[in-house]
Design a protein around this motif. Structure first.
Motif, PDB file in Angstrom:
ATOM      1  N   LEU A   4       0.786  -1.148  -0.039  1.00  0.00           N
ATOM      2  CA  LEU A   4       0.008  -0.089  -0.166  1.00  0.00           C
ATOM      3  C   LEU A   4       0.894   1.220  -0.047  1.00  0.00           C
ATOM      4  O   LEU A   4       1.655   1.523   0.756  1.00  0.00           O
ATOM      5  CB  LEU A   4      -1.034   0.087   1.346  1.00  0.00           C
ATOM      6  N   ALA A   5       0.446   2.088  -0.853  1.00  0.00           N
ATOM      7  CA  ALA A   5       1.165   3.315  -0.722  1.00  0.00           C
ATOM      8  C   ALA A   5       0.000   4.100   0.085  1.00  0.00           C
ATOM      9  O   ALA A   5      -1.149   4.527  -0.461  1.00  0.00           O
ATOM     10  CB  ALA A   5       1.329   4.157  -2.237  1.00  0.00           C
ATOM     11  N   ASN A   6       0.217   4.809   1.244  1.00  0.00           N
ATOM     12  CA  ASN A   6      -0.923   5.449   2.081  1.00  0.00           C
ATOM     13  C   ASN A   6      -0.405   7.047   2.136  1.00  0.00           C
ATOM     14  O   ASN A   6       0.930   7.355   2.459  1.00  0.00           O
ATOM     15  CB  ASN A   6      -0.774   4.933   3.331  1.00  0.00           C
ATOM     16  N   ILE A   7      -1.229   7.989   1.676  1.00  0.00           N
ATOM     17  CA  ILE A   7      -0.829   9.316   1.090  1.00  0.00           C
ATOM     18  C   ILE A   7      -1.786  10.156   1.918  1.00  0.00           C
ATOM     19  O   ILE A   7      -2.936  10.406   1.881  1.00  0.00           O
ATOM     20  CB  ILE A   7      -1.011   9.658  -0.268  1.00  0.00           C
ATOM     21  N   MET A   8      -1.026  10.983   2.755  1.00  0.00           N
ATOM     22  CA  MET A   8      -1.820  11.985   3.948  1.00  0.00           C
ATOM     23  C   MET A   8      -1.283  13.278   3.507  1.00  0.00           C
ATOM     24  O   MET A   8      -0.109  13.648   3.403  1.00  0.00           O
ATOM     25  CB  MET A   8      -1.603  11.492   5.243  1.00  0.00           C
ATOM     26  N   ALA A   9      -2.318  14.099   3.349  1.00  0.00           N
ATOM     27  CA  ALA A   9      -1.937  15.638   3.021  1.00  0.00           C
ATOM     28  C   ALA A   9      -2.705  16.578   4.058  1.00  0.00           C
ATOM     29  O   ALA A   9      -3.265  17.685   3.793  1.00  0.00           O
ATOM     30  CB  ALA A   9      -2.139  16.201   1.565  1.00  0.00           C
ATOM     31  N   GLY A  10      -2.935  15.837   5.254  1.00  0.00           N
ATOM     32  CA  GLY A  10      -3.658  16.657   6.270  1.00  0.00           C
ATOM     33  C   GLY A  10      -3.044  17.596   6.955  1.00  0.00           C
ATOM     34  O   GLY A  10      -1.694  18.176   6.874  1.00  0.00           O
ATOM     35  N   THR A  68       4.665  18.589  -6.344  1.00  0.00           N
ATOM     36  CA  THR A  68       4.326  17.645  -5.581  1.00  0.00           C
ATOM     37  C   THR A  68       3.539  16.601  -6.509  1.00  0.00           C
ATOM     38  O   THR A  68       4.195  15.323  -6.554  1.00  0.00           O
ATOM     39  CB  THR A  68       3.093  17.969  -4.480  1.00  0.00           C
ATOM     40  N   ARG A  69       2.864  16.627  -7.380  1.00  0.00           N
ATOM     41  CA  ARG A  69       2.388  15.762  -8.210  1.00  0.00           C
ATOM     42  C   ARG A  69       3.365  15.023  -9.054  1.00  0.00           C
ATOM     43  O   ARG A  69       3.352  13.821  -8.999  1.00  0.00           O
ATOM     44  CB  ARG A  69       1.080  16.394  -9.064  1.00  0.00           C
ATOM     45  N   PRO A  70       4.304  15.815  -9.767  1.00  0.00           N
ATOM     46  CA  PRO A  70       5.155  14.735 -10.373  1.00  0.00           C
ATOM     47  C   PRO A  70       6.219  13.975  -9.725  1.00  0.00           C
ATOM     48  O   PRO A  70       6.467  12.977 -10.001  1.00  0.00           O
ATOM     49  CB  PRO A  70       5.931  15.874 -11.539  1.00  0.00           C
ATOM     50  N   ARG A  71       6.597  14.866  -8.443  1.00  0.00           N
ATOM     51  CA  ARG A  71       7.352  13.977  -7.591  1.00  0.00           C
ATOM     52  C   ARG A  71       6.646  12.779  -7.098  1.00  0.00           C
ATOM     53  O   ARG A  71       7.342  11.660  -7.011  1.00  0.00           O
ATOM     54  CB  ARG A  71       7.885  14.802  -6.406  1.00  0.00           C
ATOM     55  N   LEU A  72       5.348  12.845  -6.908  1.00  0.00           N
ATOM     56  CA  LEU A  72       4.668  11.700  -6.030  1.00  0.00           C
ATOM     57  C   LEU A  72       4.560  10.518  -7.078  1.00  0.00           C
ATOM     58  O   LEU A  72       4.375   9.356  -7.151  1.00  0.00           O
ATOM     59  CB  LEU A  72       3.334  12.212  -5.766  1.00  0.00           C
ATOM     60  N   GLY A  73       4.292  11.133  -8.453  1.00  0.00           N
ATOM     61  CA  GLY A  73       4.204  10.297  -9.547  1.00  0.00           C
ATOM     62  C   GLY A  73       5.411   9.310  -9.703  1.00  0.00           C
ATOM     63  O   GLY A  73       5.387   8.141  -9.986  1.00  0.00           O
ATOM     64  N   LEU A  74       6.769   9.875  -9.569  1.00  0.00           N
ATOM     65  CA  LEU A  74       7.899   9.248  -9.773  1.00  0.00           C
ATOM     66  C   LEU A  74       7.912   7.979  -8.676  1.00  0.00           C
ATOM     67  O   LEU A  74       8.491   7.182  -8.705  1.00  0.00           O
ATOM     68  CB  LEU A  74       9.101  10.230  -9.693  1.00  0.00           C
ATOM     69  N   LEU A  75       7.551   8.969  -7.412  1.00  0.00           N
ATOM     70  CA  LEU A  75       7.771   7.801  -6.097  1.00  0.00           C
ATOM     71  C   LEU A  75       6.863   6.638  -6.332  1.00  0.00           C
ATOM     72  O   LEU A  75       7.189   5.219  -5.922  1.00  0.00           O
ATOM     73  CB  LEU A  75       7.374   8.694  -4.777  1.00  0.00           C
ATOM     74  N   LEU A  76       5.623   6.762  -6.735  1.00  0.00           N
ATOM     75  CA  LEU A  76       4.598   5.557  -6.935  1.00  0.00           C
ATOM     76  C   LEU A  76       5.135   4.631  -8.132  1.00  0.00           C
ATOM     77  O   LEU A  76       4.970   3.453  -7.960  1.00  0.00           O
ATOM     78  CB  LEU A  76       3.162   6.376  -7.246  1.00  0.00           C
ATOM     79  N   LYS A  77       5.678   5.368  -9.173  1.00  0.00           N
ATOM     80  CA  LYS A  77       6.200   4.528 -10.194  1.00  0.00           C
ATOM     81  C   LYS A  77       7.156   3.503  -9.879  1.00  0.00           C
ATOM     82  O   LYS A  77       7.391   2.507 -10.000  1.00  0.00           O
ATOM     83  CB  LYS A  77       6.467   5.335 -11.528  1.00  0.00           C
ATOM     84  N   SER A  78       8.024   4.049  -8.857  1.00  0.00           N
ATOM     85  CA  SER A  78       9.290   3.248  -8.402  1.00  0.00           C
ATOM     86  C   SER A  78       8.682   2.382  -7.396  1.00  0.00           C
ATOM     87  O   SER A  78       9.264   1.239  -7.478  1.00  0.00           O
ATOM     88  CB  SER A  78      10.315   4.292  -7.630  1.00  0.00           C
ATOM     89  N   TYR A  79       7.826   2.664  -6.536  1.00  0.00           N
ATOM     90  CA  TYR A  79       7.376   1.742  -5.535  1.00  0.00           C
ATOM     91  C   TYR A  79       6.456   0.709  -5.929  1.00  0.00           C
ATOM     92  O   TYR A  79       6.569  -0.383  -5.376  1.00  0.00           O
ATOM     93  CB  TYR A  79       6.645   2.519  -4.500  1.00  0.00           C
ATOM     94  N   ARG A  80       5.643   0.945  -6.953  1.00  0.00           N
ATOM     95  CA  ARG A  80       4.850   0.010  -7.710  1.00  0.00           C
ATOM     96  C   ARG A  80       3.842  -0.562  -6.484  1.00  0.00           C
ATOM     97  O   ARG A  80       3.778  -1.821  -6.427  1.00  0.00           O
ATOM     98  CB  ARG A  80       5.561  -1.215  -8.342  1.00  0.00           C
ATOM     99  N   PRO A  81       3.187   0.053  -5.885  1.00  0.00           N
ATOM    100  CA  PRO A  81       2.000  -0.380  -4.983  1.00  0.00           C
ATOM    101  C   PRO A  81       0.966  -1.299  -5.713  1.00  0.00           C
ATOM    102  O   PRO A  81       0.932  -1.185  -6.915  1.00  0.00           O
ATOM    103  CB  PRO A  81       1.291   0.861  -4.439  1.00  0.00           C
ATOM    104  N   LEU A  82       0.274  -2.177  -5.120  1.00  0.00           N
ATOM    105  CA  LEU A  82      -0.939  -2.876  -5.554  1.00  0.00           C
ATOM    106  C   LEU A  82      -2.142  -2.175  -5.194  1.00  0.00           C
ATOM    107  O   LEU A  82      -3.142  -2.415  -5.897  1.00  0.00           O
ATOM    108  CB  LEU A  82      -0.876  -4.327  -4.805  1.00  0.00           C
ATOM    109  N   VAL A  83      -2.130  -1.056  -4.297  1.00  0.00           N
ATOM    110  CA  VAL A  83      -3.091  -0.205  -4.110  1.00  0.00           C
ATOM    111  C   VAL A  83      -2.713   0.915  -3.415  1.00  0.00           C
ATOM    112  O   VAL A  83      -1.691   1.200  -2.723  1.00  0.00           O
ATOM    113  CB  VAL A  83      -4.086  -1.072  -3.220  1.00  0.00           C
ATOM    114  N   SER A  84      -3.326   2.156  -3.832  1.00  0.00           N
ATOM    115  CA  SER A  84      -2.765   3.429  -3.115  1.00  0.00           C
ATOM    116  C   SER A  84      -4.180   3.915  -2.422  1.00  0.00           C
ATOM    117  O   SER A  84      -5.298   3.875  -2.836  1.00  0.00           O
ATOM    118  CB  SER A  84      -2.370   4.450  -4.059  1.00  0.00           C
TER     119      SER A  84
END
Length: 337
Positions: A4-10, A68-84
């Protein structure tokens, strides 16, 4: 196993933010793979790192934050979660999609325009789940999954200011929390002290109101506190005075600490509490009714103890970590790919 990629912007403080931390660390403790991504916050980062999960921190700024969005995109592409999973509107808006499903976790009645890219939406109350469906989300994609709170049964009591009996309230000092109603109710319960744990923009107004009501010597603003179990253990009754409360983690925390609860009947407390069984409900914006309920709890300690015992059992069954974590893991297993 969950990945899981668990993403909090609170914000720095809040119920959703605290539950994000608890769920993230509980999944990690259960052996799942979790990548926490948070809005920059050194204290939250330190707590997650202490639990074995140093997070990835991003700005999650306003419209001018184009990185933030492109950096997060690169991070997720590298991590390859099964769900975010995204928490709060800004995380939903700034999280790019991928070949994995995305879950939007809602702790309130948010504008769903931010969650159009989500495959599933999760509400933390049944009422919120029904509201999500009413907004047009297909029923099969809307889910109810509860929060869990820490078990506070064995906390040593804090030395709260003022004379007993002590009424405890907690939350951000914001109009939604109804602390002004609590102060007006206290004026009708002359034997009690009110302790409010929290910080926020209403501090000066609440201080002035306490003076106006003649109860300044019986109202104590404790500031932001993290020793919730100790505060509850040192109190005689917990008061949730909120005008608007989608869930009410504070009610669950009081249940876990076996404290009798008086609550205004906002959305969350109304769903949680069985009146006269696991707490007392009073109308929103009704200081007289709130005072009556407080007097009833303080006058009959045996009945209050029985109510608190039943609430503790409801916590153990439905809102303790083990049963709730099992529900979350089952859900995440089913939706990930």
């Amino acid at each position: 196993m969950i990945r899981l990629a668990n993403i909090m912007a609170g914000a720095r403080h809040g119920g959703a933010e605290a539950f994000f931390e608890r769920l993230t660390l509980a999944l990690h403790g259960a052996g799942d793979e979790v990548l926490p991504v948070i809005r920059r916050d050194p204290e939250r980062a330190a707590r997650l790192a202490e639990g074995g999960l140093p997070p990835f921190e991003l700005r999650f700024g306003g419209p001018l934050d184009v990185m933030t969005r492109p950096r997060l995109g690169l991070l997720l592409k590298s991590y390859r979660p099964l769900v975010s999973m995204v928490w709060m509107n800004r995380a939903a808006a700034k999280t790019p999609g991928g070949p994995w499903p995305t879950i939007g976790r809602l702790g309130g009645y948010y504008d769903l325009k931010y969650y159009t890219s989500c495959d599933h939406l999760v509400g933390n109350t049944r009422d919120l789940r029904d509201w999500i469906v009413a907004q047009g989300c297909p029923a099969e994609n809307a889910h109810y999954l509860p929060n869990f709170v820490s078990d506070l049964a064995d906390a040593a009591p804090a030395d709260l200011p003022g004379a007993a009996p002590r009424v405890l309230a907690m939350g951000r000092l914001h109009r939604n929390k109804g602390f002004d109603v609590a102060i007006r109710a206290l004026a009708l319960v002359p034997e009690a002290t009110l302790c409010i744990a929290g910080e926020g923009p209403e501090r000066e107004a609440l201080t002035a109101l306490a003076r106006e009501c003649g109860v300044a010597d019986r109202v104590h603003l404790l500031g932001w506190r993290t020793d919730i179990g100790a505060l509850l253990a040192g109190s005689d009754v917990f008061l949730c005075s909120s005008r608007h409360e989608p869930l009410g983690n504070i009610v669950l925390e009081a249940w876990s600490a076996s404290r009798p609860v008086v609550a205004a009947a906002a959305q969350g407390p109304r769903e949680l509490i069985v009146p006269n069984e696991t707490g007392l409900l009073v109308p929103v914006e009704a200081p007289e009714a709130m005072a009556d309920a407080l007097r009833a709890v303080l006058a009959d300690r045996a009945a209050a103890a029985g109510m608190a015992e039943r609430a503790r059992k409801a916590f153990e069954t439905d809102f303790a970590e083990a049963p709730v974590l099992a529900q979350w893991r089952d859900f995440l297993h089913k939706v990930q790919r």
